[in-house]
Scaffold this motif. Structure first.
Motif, PDB file in Angstrom:
ATOM      1  N   MET A   1       1.089  -1.646  -0.379  1.00  0.00           N
ATOM      2  CA  MET A   1      -0.438  -0.121  -0.393  1.00  0.00           C
ATOM      3  C   MET A   1       0.912   1.534   0.080  1.00  0.00           C
ATOM      4  SD  MET A   1      -3.139   1.064   2.787  1.00  0.00           S
ATOM      5  CE  MET A   1      -2.034   1.876   4.094  1.00  0.00           C
ATOM      6  N   THR A   2       0.425   2.226  -0.530  1.00  0.00           N
ATOM      7  CA  THR A   2       1.597   3.668  -1.391  1.00  0.00           C
ATOM      8  C   THR A   2       0.929   4.488  -0.643  1.00  0.00           C
ATOM      9  OG1 THR A   2       1.720   3.164  -3.095  1.00  0.00           O
ATOM     10  CG2 THR A   2       2.145   5.162  -2.488  1.00  0.00           C
ATOM     11  N   LEU A   3       1.485   5.268   0.415  1.00  0.00           N
ATOM     12  CA  LEU A   3       0.692   6.550   1.194  1.00  0.00           C
ATOM     13  C   LEU A   3       0.438   7.714   0.619  1.00  0.00           C
ATOM     14  CD1 LEU A   3       3.678   6.911   4.153  1.00  0.00           C
ATOM     15  CD2 LEU A   3       1.034   6.013   4.361  1.00  0.00           C
ATOM     16  N   THR A   4      -0.413   8.032  -0.048  1.00  0.00           N
ATOM     17  CA  THR A   4      -1.445   8.967  -0.295  1.00  0.00           C
ATOM     18  C   THR A   4       0.130  10.406  -0.101  1.00  0.00           C
ATOM     19  OG1 THR A   4      -3.119  10.294   1.003  1.00  0.00           O
ATOM     20  CG2 THR A   4      -3.299   8.540  -0.198  1.00  0.00           C
ATOM     21  N   THR A   5      -0.611  11.688  -0.910  1.00  0.00           N
ATOM     22  CA  THR A   5       0.591  12.802  -0.796  1.00  0.00           C
ATOM     23  C   THR A   5      -0.248  13.440   1.131  1.00  0.00           C
ATOM     24  OG1 THR A   5       0.642  13.031  -2.612  1.00  0.00           O
ATOM     25  CG2 THR A   5       0.960  15.101  -1.343  1.00  0.00           C
ATOM     26  N   LYS A   6      -1.217  13.358   1.173  1.00  0.00           N
ATOM     27  CA  LYS A   6      -2.109  13.768   1.894  1.00  0.00           C
ATOM     28  C   LYS A   6      -1.449  13.411   3.562  1.00  0.00           C
ATOM     29  CE  LYS A   6      -5.769  16.222   4.526  1.00  0.00           C
ATOM     30  NZ  LYS A   6      -6.962  16.757   4.443  1.00  0.00           N
ATOM     31  N   GLU A   7      -1.539  11.678   3.372  1.00  0.00           N
ATOM     32  CA  GLU A   7      -0.705  10.848   4.391  1.00  0.00           C
ATOM     33  C   GLU A   7       0.466  11.467   4.700  1.00  0.00           C
ATOM     34  OE1 GLU A   7      -4.004   6.990   4.369  1.00  0.00           O
ATOM     35  OE2 GLU A   7      -1.907   6.869   2.551  1.00  0.00           O
ATOM     36  N   LYS A   8       1.157  11.133   3.350  1.00  0.00           N
ATOM     37  CA  LYS A   8       2.670  12.127   3.803  1.00  0.00           C
ATOM     38  C   LYS A   8       2.795  13.132   4.408  1.00  0.00           C
ATOM     39  CE  LYS A   8       4.346   9.310  -0.537  1.00  0.00           C
ATOM     40  NZ  LYS A   8       4.363   9.482  -1.389  1.00  0.00           N
ATOM     41  N   LEU A   9       2.181  14.196   3.984  1.00  0.00           N
ATOM     42  CA  LEU A   9       1.947  15.645   4.642  1.00  0.00           C
ATOM     43  C   LEU A   9       1.768  15.153   6.352  1.00  0.00           C
ATOM     44  CD1 LEU A   9       0.551  17.788   1.420  1.00  0.00           C
ATOM     45  CD2 LEU A   9       2.217  18.097   3.426  1.00  0.00           C
ATOM     46  N   VAL A  10       0.583  14.352   6.420  1.00  0.00           N
ATOM     47  CA  VAL A  10       0.695  14.221   8.158  1.00  0.00           C
ATOM     48  C   VAL A  10       1.864  13.502   8.789  1.00  0.00           C
ATOM     49  CG1 VAL A  10      -1.157  13.167   9.726  1.00  0.00           C
ATOM     50  CG2 VAL A  10      -2.004  14.425   7.568  1.00  0.00           C
ATOM     51  N   ALA A  11       2.982  13.114   8.375  1.00  0.00           N
ATOM     52  CA  ALA A  11       3.565  11.955   9.218  1.00  0.00           C
ATOM     53  C   ALA A  11       4.254  12.900   9.353  1.00  0.00           C
ATOM     54  CB  ALA A  11       3.569  10.839   7.916  1.00  0.00           C
ATOM     55  N   VAL A  12       4.584  14.081   8.037  1.00  0.00           N
ATOM     56  CA  VAL A  12       5.980  15.011   8.107  1.00  0.00           C
ATOM     57  C   VAL A  12       5.945  15.918   8.984  1.00  0.00           C
ATOM     58  CG1 VAL A  12       7.412  16.216   7.076  1.00  0.00           C
ATOM     59  CG2 VAL A  12       6.681  14.586   5.710  1.00  0.00           C
ATOM     60  N   ILE A  13       4.114  16.811   8.887  1.00  0.00           N
ATOM     61  CA  ILE A  13       3.837  17.445  10.267  1.00  0.00           C
ATOM     62  C   ILE A  13       4.125  17.037  11.660  1.00  0.00           C
ATOM     63  CG2 ILE A  13       2.049  19.231  10.560  1.00  0.00           C
ATOM     64  CD1 ILE A  13       1.949  18.819   7.240  1.00  0.00           C
ATOM     65  N   SER A  14       3.252  15.841  11.679  1.00  0.00           N
ATOM     66  CA  SER A  14       3.303  15.567  12.835  1.00  0.00           C
ATOM     67  C   SER A  14       4.882  15.504  13.356  1.00  0.00           C
ATOM     68  CB  SER A  14       2.116  14.456  13.308  1.00  0.00           C
ATOM     69  OG  SER A  14       3.165  13.257  12.573  1.00  0.00           O
ATOM     70  N   ASN A  15       5.118  15.055  13.288  1.00  0.00           N
ATOM     71  CA  ASN A  15       6.755  14.505  13.049  1.00  0.00           C
ATOM     72  C   ASN A  15       7.642  16.027  13.588  1.00  0.00           C
ATOM     73  OD1 ASN A  15       8.981  12.779  14.165  1.00  0.00           O
ATOM     74  ND2 ASN A  15      10.316  13.838  12.036  1.00  0.00           N
ATOM     75  N   GLY A  16       6.911  17.085  12.920  1.00  0.00           N
ATOM     76  CA  GLY A  16       7.251  18.518  12.972  1.00  0.00           C
ATOM     77  C   GLY A  16       7.482  19.299  14.410  1.00  0.00           C
ATOM     78  N   VAL A  17       5.836  18.350  13.946  1.00  0.00           N
ATOM     79  CA  VAL A  17       5.402  19.121  15.832  1.00  0.00           C
ATOM     80  C   VAL A  17       5.631  18.757  16.738  1.00  0.00           C
ATOM     81  CG1 VAL A  17       3.226  18.922  16.964  1.00  0.00           C
ATOM     82  CG2 VAL A  17       3.136  20.202  14.054  1.00  0.00           C
ATOM     83  N   ALA A  18       6.289  17.420  16.756  1.00  0.00           N
ATOM     84  CA  ALA A  18       7.202  17.022  17.677  1.00  0.00           C
ATOM     85  C   ALA A  18       8.666  17.364  18.287  1.00  0.00           C
ATOM     86  CB  ALA A  18       6.477  14.922  17.706  1.00  0.00           C
ATOM     87  N   VAL A  19       9.177  17.250  17.602  1.00  0.00           N
ATOM     88  CA  VAL A  19      10.445  17.606  17.479  1.00  0.00           C
ATOM     89  C   VAL A  19      10.359  19.083  17.390  1.00  0.00           C
ATOM     90  CG1 VAL A  19      12.305  17.864  16.261  1.00  0.00           C
ATOM     91  CG2 VAL A  19      11.360  15.405  15.715  1.00  0.00           C
ATOM     92  N   PHE A  20       9.436  19.537  17.093  1.00  0.00           N
ATOM     93  CA  PHE A  20       9.173  21.438  17.579  1.00  0.00           C
ATOM     94  C   PHE A  20       9.398  21.332  19.079  1.00  0.00           C
ATOM     95  CE2 PHE A  20       7.721  25.318  18.633  1.00  0.00           C
ATOM     96  CZ  PHE A  20       8.065  25.863  18.159  1.00  0.00           C
ATOM     97  N   SER A  21       8.066  20.542  19.760  1.00  0.00           N
ATOM     98  CA  SER A  21       7.970  20.568  21.062  1.00  0.00           C
ATOM     99  C   SER A  21       9.098  20.052  21.963  1.00  0.00           C
ATOM    100  CB  SER A  21       6.971  20.203  21.163  1.00  0.00           C
ATOM    101  OG  SER A  21       5.705  20.256  20.299  1.00  0.00           O
ATOM    102  N   LEU A  22      10.054  19.328  21.500  1.00  0.00           N
ATOM    103  CA  LEU A  22      10.995  18.522  22.539  1.00  0.00           C
ATOM    104  C   LEU A  22      12.251  19.760  22.605  1.00  0.00           C
ATOM    105  CD1 LEU A  22      11.200  14.997  20.477  1.00  0.00           C
ATOM    106  CD2 LEU A  22      10.564  15.449  23.492  1.00  0.00           C
TER     107      LEU A  22
END
Length: 69
Positions: free
Chosen positions: A1-22
């Motif tokens: 199964m391939t991720l959609t563009t929106k799913e990829k964006l959600v993953a990258v953004i949530s990771n960015g938010v988590a790293v920013f918070s840390l």
């Protein structure tokens, strides 16, 4: 199964938010770095055309509420 563009964006953004918070908790962010600036630097160029401030806000709200409960 391939991720959609929106799913990829959600993953990258949530990771960015988590790293920013840390980094923010550790006082390790460069001065005057906003969450938006930080997340934008983490987004690959091929995904930026699908990016919106509303999506960043929605993911930030979800990640924040999930971590605070």
């Amino acid at each position: 199964m391939t991720l959609t563009t929106k799913e990829k964006l959600v993953a990258v953004i949530s990771n960015g938010v988590a790293v920013f918070s840390l980094l923010q908790e550790r006082d390790s962010l460069p001065e005057n770095t906003s969450m938006y600036d930080f997340v934008l630097k983490a987004i690959p160029e091929d995904l930026k055309s699908e990016l919106s401030v509303e999506l960043i806000d929605e993911i930030f709200q979800y990640v924040s509420s999930a971590h605070s409960s």
